[in-house]
Motif scaffolding. Structure first.
Motif, PDB file in Angstrom:
ATOM      1  N   TYR A 174      -4.593  -3.682  -2.083  1.00 61.45           N
ATOM      2  CA  TYR A 174      -4.734  -3.508  -3.353  1.00 61.45           C
ATOM      3  C   TYR A 174      -3.383  -4.224  -3.836  1.00 61.45           C
ATOM      4  O   TYR A 174      -3.551  -5.348  -4.498  1.00 61.45           O
ATOM      5  CB  TYR A 174      -4.827  -2.059  -4.203  1.00 61.45           C
ATOM      6  CG  TYR A 174      -6.329  -1.519  -4.063  1.00 61.45           C
ATOM      7  CD1 TYR A 174      -7.225  -1.709  -4.894  1.00 61.45           C
ATOM      8  CD2 TYR A 174      -7.574  -0.864  -2.678  1.00 61.45           C
ATOM      9  CE1 TYR A 174      -8.375  -1.341  -5.324  1.00 61.45           C
ATOM     10  CE2 TYR A 174      -8.102  -0.554  -2.672  1.00 61.45           C
ATOM     11  CZ  TYR A 174      -8.887  -0.619  -3.503  1.00 61.45           C
ATOM     12  OH  TYR A 174     -10.537  -0.307  -3.819  1.00 61.45           O
ATOM     13  N   TRP A 175      -2.178  -3.805  -3.232  1.00 56.77           N
ATOM     14  CA  TRP A 175      -1.112  -3.841  -3.266  1.00 56.77           C
ATOM     15  C   TRP A 175      -0.299  -5.269  -3.266  1.00 56.77           C
ATOM     16  O   TRP A 175      -0.241  -6.755  -4.097  1.00 56.77           O
ATOM     17  CB  TRP A 175       0.214  -3.810  -2.806  1.00 56.77           C
ATOM     18  CG  TRP A 175       0.449  -2.197  -3.989  1.00 56.77           C
ATOM     19  CD1 TRP A 175       0.224  -0.887  -3.608  1.00 56.77           C
ATOM     20  CD2 TRP A 175       1.512  -2.025  -5.018  1.00 56.77           C
ATOM     21  NE1 TRP A 175       0.734  -0.132  -4.540  1.00 56.77           N
ATOM     22  CE2 TRP A 175       1.792  -0.915  -5.762  1.00 56.77           C
ATOM     23  CE3 TRP A 175       1.986  -3.573  -5.389  1.00 56.77           C
ATOM     24  CZ2 TRP A 175       2.100  -1.044  -6.135  1.00 56.77           C
ATOM     25  CZ3 TRP A 175       2.593  -2.521  -7.005  1.00 56.77           C
ATOM     26  CH2 TRP A 175       2.644  -1.572  -7.311  1.00 56.77           C
ATOM     27  N   LEU A 234      -4.142   1.307  -7.255  1.00 56.90           N
ATOM     28  CA  LEU A 234      -3.019   1.315  -6.438  1.00 56.90           C
ATOM     29  C   LEU A 234      -2.602   2.509  -5.147  1.00 56.90           C
ATOM     30  O   LEU A 234      -1.456   2.703  -4.164  1.00 56.90           O
ATOM     31  CB  LEU A 234      -1.625   0.496  -7.255  1.00 56.90           C
ATOM     32  CG  LEU A 234      -2.006  -0.803  -8.154  1.00 56.90           C
ATOM     33  CD1 LEU A 234      -1.031  -1.372  -8.513  1.00 56.90           C
ATOM     34  CD2 LEU A 234      -2.651  -2.076  -6.845  1.00 56.90           C
ATOM     35  N   LEU A 235      -2.400   3.631  -5.622  1.00 54.37           N
ATOM     36  CA  LEU A 235      -1.892   5.317  -5.216  1.00 54.37           C
ATOM     37  C   LEU A 235      -2.495   6.154  -4.641  1.00 54.37           C
ATOM     38  O   LEU A 235      -3.719   6.069  -5.404  1.00 54.37           O
ATOM     39  CB  LEU A 235      -0.776   5.155  -6.435  1.00 54.37           C
ATOM     40  CG  LEU A 235       0.541   6.303  -6.425  1.00 54.37           C
ATOM     41  CD1 LEU A 235       1.649   6.214  -4.571  1.00 54.37           C
ATOM     42  CD2 LEU A 235       1.160   6.916  -7.055  1.00 54.37           C
ATOM     43  N   ARG A 236      -2.446   6.409  -4.164  1.00 54.72           N
ATOM     44  CA  ARG A 236      -3.540   7.569  -3.697  1.00 54.72           C
ATOM     45  C   ARG A 236      -2.918   8.956  -3.171  1.00 54.72           C
ATOM     46  O   ARG A 236      -1.203   8.845  -2.403  1.00 54.72           O
ATOM     47  CB  ARG A 236      -3.886   7.433  -2.443  1.00 54.72           C
ATOM     48  CG  ARG A 236      -5.486   8.570  -2.300  1.00 54.72           C
ATOM     49  CD  ARG A 236      -6.539   7.942  -1.270  1.00 54.72           C
ATOM     50  NE  ARG A 236      -5.747   8.186  -0.012  1.00 54.72           N
ATOM     51  CZ  ARG A 236      -5.682   6.827   0.782  1.00 54.72           C
ATOM     52  NH1 ARG A 236      -6.538   5.797   1.059  1.00 54.72           N
ATOM     53  NH2 ARG A 236      -5.134   6.730   2.080  1.00 54.72           N
ATOM     54  N   ILE A 237      -2.554   9.777  -4.057  1.00 55.99           N
ATOM     55  CA  ILE A 237      -2.301  11.440  -4.234  1.00 55.99           C
ATOM     56  C   ILE A 237      -3.009  12.511  -3.066  1.00 55.99           C
ATOM     57  O   ILE A 237      -3.507  12.942  -3.832  1.00 55.99           O
ATOM     58  CB  ILE A 237      -1.445  12.275  -5.671  1.00 55.99           C
ATOM     59  CG1 ILE A 237      -0.770  10.541  -5.773  1.00 55.99           C
ATOM     60  CG2 ILE A 237      -1.199  12.915  -5.485  1.00 55.99           C
ATOM     61  CD1 ILE A 237      -0.422  11.294  -7.653  1.00 55.99           C
ATOM     62  N   MET A 251       0.935  -6.994 -17.056  1.00 56.98           N
ATOM     63  CA  MET A 251       0.801  -6.752 -15.208  1.00 56.98           C
ATOM     64  C   MET A 251       1.960  -5.771 -14.611  1.00 56.98           C
ATOM     65  O   MET A 251       2.269  -5.055 -13.614  1.00 56.98           O
ATOM     66  CB  MET A 251       0.643  -8.354 -14.498  1.00 56.98           C
ATOM     67  CG  MET A 251      -0.922  -8.650 -15.006  1.00 56.98           C
ATOM     68  SD  MET A 251      -1.161 -10.061 -13.665  1.00 56.98           S
ATOM     69  CE  MET A 251      -1.223  -9.452 -12.262  1.00 56.98           C
ATOM     70  N   ILE A 252       3.019  -6.436 -15.670  1.00 60.87           N
ATOM     71  CA  ILE A 252       4.096  -5.543 -15.320  1.00 60.87           C
ATOM     72  C   ILE A 252       4.291  -3.615 -15.174  1.00 60.87           C
ATOM     73  O   ILE A 252       4.673  -3.236 -14.192  1.00 60.87           O
ATOM     74  CB  ILE A 252       5.491  -6.245 -15.136  1.00 60.87           C
ATOM     75  CG1 ILE A 252       6.040  -7.565 -14.619  1.00 60.87           C
ATOM     76  CG2 ILE A 252       7.034  -5.382 -15.028  1.00 60.87           C
ATOM     77  CD1 ILE A 252       6.489  -8.483 -15.614  1.00 60.87           C
ATOM     78  N   LEU A 253       3.469  -3.314 -16.269  1.00 57.80           N
ATOM     79  CA  LEU A 253       4.045  -2.455 -17.095  1.00 57.80           C
ATOM     80  C   LEU A 253       3.052  -1.514 -16.681  1.00 57.80           C
ATOM     81  O   LEU A 253       3.105  -0.747 -16.676  1.00 57.80           O
ATOM     82  CB  LEU A 253       4.080  -2.498 -18.106  1.00 57.80           C
ATOM     83  CG  LEU A 253       5.467  -2.680 -19.147  1.00 57.80           C
ATOM     84  CD1 LEU A 253       4.724  -3.475 -20.320  1.00 57.80           C
ATOM     85  CD2 LEU A 253       6.099  -2.567 -18.991  1.00 57.80           C
ATOM     86  N   MET A 254       1.453  -2.040 -16.631  1.00 59.40           N
ATOM     87  CA  MET A 254       0.390  -1.524 -16.101  1.00 59.40           C
ATOM     88  C   MET A 254       0.443  -0.820 -15.313  1.00 59.40           C
ATOM     89  O   MET A 254      -0.275   0.151 -14.753  1.00 59.40           O
ATOM     90  CB  MET A 254      -0.574  -2.409 -16.350  1.00 59.40           C
ATOM     91  CG  MET A 254      -1.484  -2.287 -17.554  1.00 59.40           C
ATOM     92  SD  MET A 254      -2.861  -3.403 -17.533  1.00 59.40           S
ATOM     93  CE  MET A 254      -3.909  -3.091 -16.893  1.00 59.40           C
ATOM     94  N   PRO A 255       1.117  -1.031 -14.222  1.00 54.74           N
ATOM     95  CA  PRO A 255       0.996  -0.767 -12.788  1.00 54.74           C
ATOM     96  C   PRO A 255       1.838   0.864 -12.869  1.00 54.74           C
ATOM     97  O   PRO A 255       1.475   2.213 -11.823  1.00 54.74           O
ATOM     98  CB  PRO A 255       1.689  -1.430 -11.555  1.00 54.74           C
ATOM     99  CG  PRO A 255       1.058  -2.747 -12.149  1.00 54.74           C
ATOM    100  CD  PRO A 255       1.450  -2.214 -13.820  1.00 54.74           C
ATOM    101  N   MET A 273       0.565   4.670 -12.600  1.00 51.81           N
ATOM    102  CA  MET A 273       1.377   5.721 -11.121  1.00 51.81           C
ATOM    103  C   MET A 273       1.589   6.603 -11.686  1.00 51.81           C
ATOM    104  O   MET A 273       1.809   7.783 -11.524  1.00 51.81           O
ATOM    105  CB  MET A 273       2.212   4.599  -9.819  1.00 51.81           C
ATOM    106  CG  MET A 273       0.748   3.722  -9.476  1.00 51.81           C
ATOM    107  SD  MET A 273       2.120   3.064  -7.991  1.00 51.81           S
ATOM    108  CE  MET A 273       3.036   1.519  -8.748  1.00 51.81           C
ATOM    109  N   GLY A 274       2.379   6.277 -12.450  1.00 52.67           N
ATOM    110  CA  GLY A 274       3.316   7.686 -13.453  1.00 52.67           C
ATOM    111  C   GLY A 274       2.867   8.730 -13.763  1.00 52.67           C
ATOM    112  O   GLY A 274       2.681   9.670 -14.038  1.00 52.67           O
ATOM    113  N   ALA A 275       1.329   7.998 -14.409  1.00 55.34           N
ATOM    114  CA  ALA A 275       0.203   9.293 -15.213  1.00 55.34           C
ATOM    115  C   ALA A 275       0.178   9.801 -13.730  1.00 55.34           C
ATOM    116  O   ALA A 275      -0.313  11.313 -14.149  1.00 55.34           O
ATOM    117  CB  ALA A 275      -0.703   8.215 -15.944  1.00 55.34           C
ATOM    118  N   ALA A 276      -1.021   8.810 -13.086  1.00 49.96           N
ATOM    119  CA  ALA A 276      -1.332  10.233 -11.576  1.00 49.96           C
ATOM    120  C   ALA A 276      -0.118  11.107 -11.012  1.00 49.96           C
ATOM    121  O   ALA A 276      -0.313  11.923 -10.603  1.00 49.96           O
ATOM    122  CB  ALA A 276      -1.860   9.201 -10.680  1.00 49.96           C
TER     123      ALA A 276
END
Length: 353
Positions: free
Chosen positions: A16-17, A156-159, A46-50, A54-57
Motif C-alpha cells: 500500500y505504501w 497503511l498500517l495494521r495493528i 497526501m502528506i497530512l492524511m497518512p 495512522m496516529g488515530a489508529a
C-alpha cells in the motif's frame, strides 16, 4: 515491516505504501507542469492524511474494550447458541477492517477450535454482533477472544494487540423421556442402609414446627396445629438415613461415547427423581485423585446438577473405576456403573461385599 511494543505488533503494509508513494510522485510531477492550486492542496493532504490516519489508529488502541455474553446459559446438545459480542470504542478513531481472533473450547471434553470474527470499529460507538454457534456435544462451551487486529482508515498500517473477553455456556445432554428396561434393575444400586427413604418408607423424625414456605410438601403440614394457629404450620423433619442411587460415570471415551453415557445418566436420573429418589453422580477427578460428585435431590435441580458436572475436572484417560472406587471409597458398597459396552453406553449394578 513489523515492530513490537508491549505485546502490540505494528505492521506497515509495504504494498500500500508503494502505491501511495507512486501516486504522490505523480501528483508532484503534474504540479511541476501545471502549477495548479488544486494539485498543491492535494499534495498537502497526501502528506497530512497518512499521519492523521495512522496516529488515530495508534491512539485508538487505548480506548477499545470487548465483552462476550451467551444469550442462554444452558443449551441442549444439537441446539444453536448465540454469543453476543460487543466492541466498544471510546475514541474518535475508526477502522473499517477489524478482525477478532480467539477460540471455541469445550472445556469439559478438552477440545478446541479456532475462531475469527470480522466487524468494524466506529467512532465513539459500541458495535454489536450476534454470533451463532451450533453445539454438537454436551459440556462447557467457552467462546473467548484473545487478540484484535485492525487497520487504519487508509489501510497503511495494521495493528495487532491483545484484547481478551470470554463467555461460557453449559450444554446439557439430550433429555431421554424414559429408561423402562433399566430403571427397576438399577434399584439394586441402592444399598440396604440407604433404602429408608425409598417410596413408601419415611424413616425421619420431627425436630420442630415452623410456618409454611413455598415448596414445602403438603404431607408435612400439621393440620390440627394449623387450624389452631389459623396459619399453615409445617413439621420440620430430620432424615435418619438417606436413600440415593449412585451413578458412576465413565467419561474417558470418544466424544460420541461420552455423549451417550451422559444421555443415559440424564435419563436414569430423570426416572429416579420422578420416584422421589435422589441421585448422586460420581466421576473420576485425576487432579484431586478422588471422585468428583454432585447430589441431585429433586427434579428441579437436575439441570443445575449436570451443569456442576460440566464444570468439573474429568479424567480423559481410561481407568478401572470399580477398582478405584473400592480403594478410595471402601464404604460405598453398591452403585450403578455407566460405561461403554460393545460400542454403546450401558449400565450395570456393581455390589461389593
Amino acid at each position: 515491516m513489523k515492530t513490537r511494543k508491549d505485546g502490540i505488533t505494528v505492521h506497515l503494509r509495504l504494498a500500500y505504501w508503494v502505491c501511495y508513494v507512486f501516486m504522490f510522485v505523480i501528483c508532484c510531477l503534474l504540479y511541476q507542469f501545471l502549477k495548479s492550486h488544486i494539485l498543491i492542496t492535494t499534495i498537502l493532504l497526501m502528506i497530512l492524511m497518512p499521519m492523521v490516519s495512522m496516529g488515530a489508529a495508534w491512539w485508538m488502541r487505548r480506548y477499545l474494550s470487548l465483552s462476550i455474553r451467551p444469550m442462554w446459559h444452558q443449551l441442549r446438545e444439537g441446539q444453536e447458541g448465540i454469543w453476543r459480542i460487543r466492541l466498544h470504542n471510546d475514541s474518535y478513531g475508526l477502522s473499517l477492517a477489524c478482525t477478532l481472533f480467539g477460540t471455541v473450547d469445550n472445556v469439559f471434553l478438552g477440545t478446541t477450535g479456532a475462531l475469527q470474527v470480522e466487524m468494524p470499529i466506529s467512532m465513539k460507538y459500541t458495535e454489536t454482533m450476534d454470533l451463532p454457534l451450533g453445539v454438537q456435544y454436551p459440556g462447557l462451551v467457552r467462546v473467548q477472544i484473545t487478540h484484535i487486529e485492525y487497520k487504519d482508515p487508509m489501510g497503511l498500517l495494521r495493528i495487532r494487540m491483545p484484547l481478551t473477553a470470554a463467555g461460557e455456556c453449559v450444554v446439557l445432554p439430550q433429555s431421554q423421556q424414559e429408561v423402562p428396561d433399566h430403571r427397576e434393575g438399577y434399584q439394586a444400586g441402592i444399598t440396604e442402609a440407604e433404602e429408608t427413604l425409598t417410596k413408601g418408607n419415611d424413616f425421619s423424625e420431627v425436630t420442630e414446627m415452623r410456618e409454611y414456605r413455598p415448596g414445602d410438601r403438603l404431607k408435612d403440614i400439621h393440620w390440627k396445629l394449623s387450624a389452631k394457629k389459623q396459619d399453615l404450620m409445617v413439621k420440620e423433619r430430620a432424615s435418619v438415613a438417606q436413600s440415593q442411587v449412585i451413578l458412576l460415570l465413565d467419561l474417558s471415551g470418544e466424544q460420541d461415547m461420552v455423549s451417550q453415557v451422559l444421555e443415559l445418566a440424564y435419563g436414569i436420573t430423570k426416572g429416579f427423581l420422578r420416584e422421589y429418589v435422589p441421585v448422586r453422580l460420581l466421576w473420576w477427578d485425576e487432579q484431586k485423585y478422588d471422585f468428583g460428585e454432585v447430589l441431585i435431590a429433586e427434579a428441579g435441580a437436575q439441570d443445575d446438577g449436570f451443569g456442576q458436572l460440566m464444570h468439573g475436572h474429568v479424567c480423559r484417560t481410561e481407568q478401572n473405576l470399580p477398582s478405584l472406587i473400592q480403594r478410595v471409597r471402601p464404604a460405598l458398597h453398591s452403585y450403578v456403573y455407566l460405561h461403554p459396552m460393545q460400542g454403546m453406553a450401558d449400565g450395570e449394578v456393581i455390589s461389593h461385599a
